[in-house]
Every structure is written in C-alpha cells, then in structure tokens.
Design an enzyme around this catalytic site. Structure first.
Site: not given
Length: 921
Positions: A440, A651-652, A657, A763, A767
């Site tokens: 991952h 998101k986290r 990020k 991820t 979506k």
C-alpha cells in the site's frame, strides 16, 4: 456496488476503493439518439432520455448486457430463495420487527422510539441474513472448495442496514413495514453509527472487496479486529481538532453475532525450549483468549452471504486474582484482564512510547494467530480423518492487506513445525504457496519495521523463525548474484534482507571479503583503521555550550573523547518478509476491462453532448447539493448556497496530501477579493463552497495545526459581509463513510494535490470521478491514470512532476529557490493576525528555510503554489460555461469504467487465489 481501481506502478502501490455514486442518474433504456435494448445492443428511438431514478449505490455489473441504474425499491423485489423468507411481505416483516422489539432486553417495553425501532429492525434483518449465512456456510462445508481469507487491520464499512436490505431486495418491504409501525426507513437507518473498524482507503478497499466477493459467489471470508473505541471521534472546537473515543458499541452492535464457541489461545513473551528430540516449545509468558464476533456480508441479489470474523480479546477467568482482590488490591487483581482487553480497544494506538509499540504488535499478532488457528481448524475439519498438509495451499489462500498481517508467515511456520510436526522444508513450501501480499505504499520510509529486540521479547519463537527465513534469503541472494562483485552483493543484501542492521549469520561471515584480498590483509586493514580513528578521537574536545558538533581542541583546551556513535537499531522489515514468504505480491495493476467500457459506460460517451441528459445531470447534481447543504447546516452551523461550486478535499490530514496548499490558495483568493470592489470580485470569481474533512493522527502536531488553520480561515471568511456567498470554507468534523455518501455525490471539483511521487495511488479520486466530479491535481498516484481515462481536457493539472522533485529539493537545500511574490504575500497575510490570535509562525515557518526538520518546505507547497493558483483560474473559467462543465462531468463518470472492485475481484480470484465461484443451489 463497491468499486475500485487496480493500477501498475514499478514499486507496487495501494489498492483503491471507490464506492459512492451520484444519487440520481439517467436511465438510458430510451434515448434521443438511441438506447440500449435488453441484450445490450444499440437501437434507434425517437423518444427523449427522460427518466431520473434514485439510487443509493453505483452498481457495476461487467457481465450484464443491459445498462440500467436503479435502486432496490424501484425494481421487482428479489426474494431470498429460502422457504422461510420467500413468503416475507410487509406484514411478516412488521411482525418480525415487533417480535424483536418485544423481546429485546436492551430497551424498556413501554415505548417504541427510534433507537428501539432501529435495534428491532436490525435484528430482523440479521435473521434474514443468518438464514443465507448458514446455508452458505453449510454448502462450503459440504463442497469443500478452495477458500480465500482476507486479513486486514481495517474494514471501513459505514452503515450496514440499507446495504443489507438493498442486497436482499427487501428495501420496499422494510419501508412499508416500518411505515405501518409509525416509522420512516431513512430515519431508522440514520440511527445506525458507522462501524469504527477502519480509517481510510486501506479499510474501504477491504470492505469493498468483501462486498464484491459475496456478490459474485466467491468462497471467501474476512478477518479483522473488533475495536471497542475505534480510531477516535473527531471534534472541532475553537482549539482545532480534539479526539474522543468512538461510542459505536455503546448500545452494542445488533448486526453482529458473538461466537463464544469460537475462541483461541494467544501467547506473548515466555521463552523457547528444545526437547531431547530437537523439537521447539514456546512456553511460559502471558496467555489471553481471542473470541470471534461474526458479521454477515450479503452479496447483491444472490443467496451467498459470506462472513467478516472480528476478534475481541479477553483473559481466562482464572487470571483474575481473587486473593488480591479480597485483600483490597483491586487494580492488581484485574491487571491481566485489562492487559488482554486493551489489545482491541483502539485502532492504531499511539506508538511513540514503548508501551504503544508493544500494544500495536500485540494487535497484529492477535489478528494473525487467531485467524490462522481458525483457518487451520476449518481445513482439518473439512479434510476428515486424514489430513494432507501438502494440500493446504490447494484449499486455502491468505491475502495480507498491507504489512499489518505479515506475522502470518512466521506464525503459520510455527504452527506447522512446532504443533503439527512438519519439517522446515514442508512448512516453508506450504507457507509460500498460501500467502499473498498487497502493498500500500511506494515510500520506503513508510514501510513497516519492528524493533528486533522488542519482537524478540514479545514473540521469541517467531524471531527465531524470521532469522531462519532471513538466512534462507541470504543464500538465495548469493546464488542469484554470486560473490564476484562484492559491492553489488553487499548492496543487494542491504536492500533485500528481512533483518536490517544485523550482522550476517556465521555461515556467511566472510561473504563480503574481496576476492583480491586475503583474510589476513583484511584484518590488517581493520587494525590500521582503528589506529587512525583513535588518533582522531584524541584531537577532539567536548562541544562548547549550545553546539551539537565536536570541535578541534584549542592549544589551551583539554583533550576529551566524544560519546561513541550509537549503533543503528536492529529492525525487522515486514514488507520484505511478506515478499519472501508469499507467492504473489501486488500493488495495483492497470487491467483493462473492455466489457465494462463498451457495454456499461459507453452510453455516457454517446450522450455526453445530449442537452436533455445535461439538463437532467445538472438537476441530479443540484439535488445532491441540496442534501449536502442541509447536512452542512446541521453538522457545522454554516449555511451555504447550492448555486456555488462545491469544491471538496476530504482525506486523512497529512502534510504530503497538502491541505495546506489548498487553504493557502483559499487565503490568496480571499485576499484578492478584499482588494477588489464588489462588482470586480463578482465578475472575476465564481462562488465557491470549499469543504474539508479528514482526521489528523492524534500525535501529528503539524497536521493538527493545519486543521486549526482551516477552521480559523473559515470562521473569518464565512462571517465577512463583503464576501457573502462568493466564498465559504467549511471543515466537516469526524469524516466517515456516511458523510462521504452525502458529500461525494454533491461534489463538483475535488482536490487531489499531493506532492508528485508521494501518493502510492490514492483512494477518493476514484469515488469523485465516478460521481461526475472533476479533479484538480498533480501527476501523482492514480491521478495519472484517471487523467488518461477521462481525457486531459477533463482534468485540471498543475505542479511539478515526480522526476523533478529530488532536483527541486536539492535546489532548496542549496538556497537557490526563489519563492513567488504572491506566496510570500499570503504568508505575511496569515501572520498579520487576520484569522485570529493563534500564532501560526510554526506552520508558516515549515515552508521556509533551506533545510532542517519541520522546515524547508519538504512537500514543495511554495514551488507548486503559482501553478496551483493559475490552474484554479482555469477552473473558474470552465465553471462559468455550465454546458462545458457538465460535459466534463459526464465524461469523468464515463472514464471511470475500469475502476470496479467487481472486476478486480475476478482478477484476484483468477490470478492470485485460484478460487472459483460457488453458486448455492
């Protein structure tokens, strides 16, 4: 149906799950320029595309020939085939709910309020699931097929009720039954808390996989841990993020079945002894029990119902020290009970302390040991009187989701050798053929490692086995690369060994001696180095006050020998263990699915310019935005306009990020607005609602500062009368699956802006794209393939590329980087105090300097800032042309054809697990 995307990277990457969809879509059974007939063929029709149909989940069925998007209540009900449930209608469902309401001891009998109605409904649904669950289990026992077992530390399921009755085809029946009982199905479903069993994409992937496995009748189970308090519940206060324990089990979980008959002993600490026959025994130490809790996972419109088995931990009753308790030493008396139970208290407990590290390792071993004992017991039972261990890999496939379950490898070896009496060679052959691993992350520093010393204390037998596996690996590396080039061999050993900073075993101690030098010459060279080092040490004095480096002695100073350099810690590299101990390693592989492209999503391509479709598409999106407006008002108190662009980053919270880049871009936008007249700002800027969500890990100080900063900017901007609805900034607390189901369908622009080369895959981008949301992002992770699929014109690209990053960081370290003037203005604007009294020097300081921990803008926010601002201006221009924007939105959904977990599960089943569907009679 849950969906995801499987893409290839050179070093392996994370699997990506995607499970949400725009809640209203077009039925293309009739179209202006053509439609799709029942066999999947295209036919002409003069009728307009007209029917909008509500759906809860995007169902991707690659093998079906027709294209139709519906929800369970709009289709003919798919009755469960069991005779008991075939007769179920609204009346029988109502009777079942009333029964559970009457005999449920959790609630008072005199009232039938929402909580009680929820529990009664959930237990009624569980009854229907158990019938199929038992039938599935019994059929597998009889048929004895090869079965896959998916081990994961996380399962991010969201709410189970609506998914279960939708898959069973009973949505209409339950809606009618509850209406007769004075309740509304949606209100009842809203009572269900999200299961606190996961945090991010890793857990969402696991849940999507179970859903797809059940839907396509694959014999499979999931294994995880039953966390009592989850990760944490995120509260947003004036001080930023605050963490409190999850309360999802406060009133128990009506969807689960406790299995007190399924329990296995787990051991920690102790020692390893060898008997006279040379057999190893792990004795003494601390013993606990793992108890199973089962959660049925129904497939969509199939009788197959598989199982998610979650382990909880407790100590045996005899470990309660009754004598100490009666002596008043109550805490000491219950110490063993607490030590056992706390293993399953929290997902990812803080590991900065040694106690935290031990707890995490206990969690991972508990998952592996209990699950393998359960798998082996099932294999032995199905094998009958004669167990053939060589057939174990023909009946069992174990998938390790990331490195958390990597202790499965030494644990299976231990059981096979120490308990079942197999030889090392036999056990190793079985283990390698059974295990498979999903990676991952592409970041070496993010790959899991454990202290060899700590693991040796907690799991002494496993360390012995890991050392033997490492020795086998060394032998393989030597055979592969030879000894002629000692530098190459040393490099490969350093890269590939399981044990890091550990000397070579005795059998290989002279392996790296150059063939041109004799051992005597090598020994002389070592002595010479030692003399030189001793001479240098004599010239070094103790550092002066305030300095960190030793300095040369002055003529008047005293000669002092500095402290010796500490040895590098000896570590166990879990990813390397997974690679060596398994037969398959996958990150993510881009596997084409022309069936899905041609037969399911092709209609979107054909109708992208259809005006009727575009009008209905915009209406569907607006409907979802209105739902999100109500949710945001209830959750945050902010009232936002549904006419504004919904710009979302959920998101986290992590520096890589780059939520910081996003919020600094918003600050720049706000500053520009303040410098303009009302008419100028209205002309230049498109109204936006900028929505953030995600959790910062409890001990990640910088990430928590970013959360605080976002909320402070929102508090200022949202109350500025000059700005009004032109700009709103909202942070949604406690982001989870249920929140995602509201926000993602409402999204119009989504930000995936990590520093290039940092994200393994990502991820949520899947979506969002599937929901007709347009992405702004860098060429990082899955963004690369999304852009290829949806088309370059339908993706907003900015920023440095991965191959440029090392050079840019070097440039920064050398002091050559010149920041953009607008970037400097934004930082000064923040420091001016316009967003409140909080001191943001540490946060802004992290973007400054040329080197140093917490400084030097490691994630290149400043470098990409000008490109990001320019790209956001292009976003505004595109949004002003709603016809163009809608077309882009449609093509994003059309381009998501290959991101289906249904398709991916077929690939896993065929290429990794070698399992086949088992349809129940």
């Amino acid at each position: 149906m849950a969906t995801w995307r499987f893409s290839t990277t050179s070093s392996g990457a994370e699997a990506v799950s995607s499970c949400y969809a725009v809640a209203r879509f077009i039925d293309f059974s009739r179209g202006r320029n053509g439609g799709v007939d029942g066999s999947g063929g295209v036919r002409r029709s003069g009728n307009k595309a007209k029917q909008l149909i509500l759906m809860r989940k995007w169902q991707v069925r690659p093998m079906r020939r027709s294209f139709s998007v519906r929800n369970a209540s709009s289709e003919p009900q798919q009755k469960v085939k069991d005779p008991i449930t075939e007769k179920e209608d609204a009346s029988s469902i109502a009777s079942s709910i009333k029964y559970h309401a009457e005999f449920n001891p959790l609630f008072s009998p005199e009232k039938f309020d929402l909580p009680k109605a929820f529990f009664a409904t959930a237990q009624s649904i569980r009854d229907a699931l158990i019938i199929n669950w038992n039938t599935t289990y019994d059929y597998y026992e009889k048929l004895n097929p090869k079965q896959a077992y998916y081990l994961s530390m996380e399962f991010l399921q969201g709410r189970a009720m609506l998914n279960a009755i939708g898959n069973l085809g009973l949505t209409g029946g339950y809606a009618e039954a509850l209406s007769k009982l004075g309740h509304n199905l949606e209100n009842i479903a809203f009572q269900e808390p999200d299961a606190a069993l996961g945090n991010g994409g890793l857990g969402r992937l696991a849940s999507c996989f179970l859903d797809s496995l059940a839907t396509f009748d694959y014999p499979a189970w999931g294994y995880g841990l039953r966390y009592k308090y989850g990760l944490f519940k995120q509260c947003i206060t004036k001080n930023g993020q605050e963490e409190v324990a999850e309360d999802w089990l406060e009133m128990s979980n009506p969807s689960e079945i406790v299995r007190n008959d399924v329990t296995y002993p787990i051991k920690f600490y102790g020692k390893v002894v060898t008997d006279s026959d040379g057999k190893k025994h792990w004795i003494g130490g601390e013993d606990i029990n793992a108890v199973a809790y089962d959660v049925p996972i129904p497939g969509y419109k199939t009788k197959t119902t598989i199982n998610l088995r979650l382990w909880s931990t407790k100590a045996p009753s005899e470990d309660f020290d009754l004598s100490a308790f009666n002596s008043g030493e109550h805490i000491q008396a219950a110490k063993a009970l607490y030590n056992a139970e706390k293993i399953c208290y929290v997902l990812y407990p803080g590991d900065e302390s040694i106690e935290g590290k031990i707890l995490r390792l206990k969690q991972q071993y508990t998952l592996c040991s209990a699950s393998l004992h359960d798998i082996i017991a099932r294999f032995e039972r199905r094998s009958g009187t004669k167990v053939k261990w060589e057939e174990f890999p023909e009946k069992v496939a174990v998938q390790m989701n990331d490195t958390h379950p990597s202790l499965c490898i030494p644990e299976l070896m231990r059981i096979l050798i120490d308990v079942k009496g197999l030889s090392w060679k036999e056990a190793w052959n079985i283990t390698q053929r059974t295990m498979a691993y999903t990676n991952h992350t592409v970041l070496p520093e993010a790959l899991e490692k454990w202290s060899l010393e700590l693991m040796g204390k907690l799991l002494p037998r496993h360390v012995e086995i890991i050392e033997m596996i490492d020795e086998e690996l060394i032998r393989t590396i030597v055979l592969e690369y030879g000894t002629a080039d000692s530098d190459l061999l040393e490099k490969k050993l350093k890269q590939m060994r399981i044990l890091e900073n550990v000397e070579l075993p005795a059998a290989f101690s002279d392996l790296l001696v150059s063939p041109k030098e004799s051992p005597v010459a090598v020994l002389k060279k070592r002595k010479k180095k030692k003399k030189k080092k001793k001479k240098e040490e004599e010239e070094v004095v103790e550092p002066a006050d305030g300095e960190n480096e030793p300095v040369k002695e002055s003529t008047e100073g005293k000669k002092k020998i500095p402290e010796p350099v500490p040895e590098l810690p000896k570590m166990v590299r879990m990813a390397n263990l997974c690679v060596v101990g398994g037969h398959a390693v996958n990150g993510v592989a881009a596997i084409h699915s022309e069936i899905v492209k041609d037969e399911v999503f092709n209609d979107f391509f054909k109708f992208a310019d259809n005006e009727d479709l575009q009008a209905q598409w915009r209406a569907a999106k607006r409907s979802n935005k209105l739902k999100a407006v109500s949710f945001l008002k209830e959750k945050t108190g902010y009232l936002v306009s549904p006419d504004a662009m919904f710009d979302i980053q959920v998101k986290r919270i992590h520096e890589y990020k780059r939520q910081l880049l996003n919020i600094l871009g918003i600050v720049y936008r706000y500053k520009m607005m303040k410098e303009m007249s009302a008419s100028e700002r209205k002309e230049k800027f498109v109204p936006r609602v900028c929505i953030f969500g995600g959790k910062a890990f409890a001990t990640y100080v910088q990430a928590k500062r970013i959360v605080k900063f976002i909320t402070d900017v929102g508090a200022t901007v949202n109350h500025d009368p000059d700005i009004g609805d032109l700009l709103k900034v909202v942070f949604v607390p406690d982001y989870n699956v249920s929140v995602a189901e509201l926000l993602i369908p409402a999204s119009e622009l989504s930000q995936h802006i990590s520093t290039a080369g940092m994200e393994a895959s990502g991820t949520s981008n899947m979506k969002f794209a599937m929901n007709g949301c347009i992405l702004i992002g860098t060429l990082d992770g899955a963004n690369v393939e999304i852009r290829e699929e949806v088309g370059e014109d339908n993706f907003f690209l900015f920023g440095a590329e991965a191959h440029e990053i090392p050079g840019l960081r070097k440039e920064r370290a050398e002091g050559k980087f010149v920041p953009d003037p607008h970037f400097e203005e934004v930082k000064e604007f923040v420091r001016s105090g316009v967003f409140g009294p909080y001191n943001y020097d540490e946060l802004m300081g992290s973007l400054e300097g040329n080197e140093g921990f917490g400084r030097a803008d490691f994630f290149l926010v400043g470098k990409d800032f000008p490109s990001y601002i320019e790209c956001q201006e292009k976003v505004d221009e595109a949004y002003k042309d709603q016809q163009r924007w809608t077309r882009m939105s449609i093509l994003n959904t059309a381009g998501s054809y290959k991101f289906s977990s249904d398709r991916t599960i077929h690939e896993y089943a065929r290429e990794i697990w070698n399992i086949k569907p088992v349809e129940l009679p």
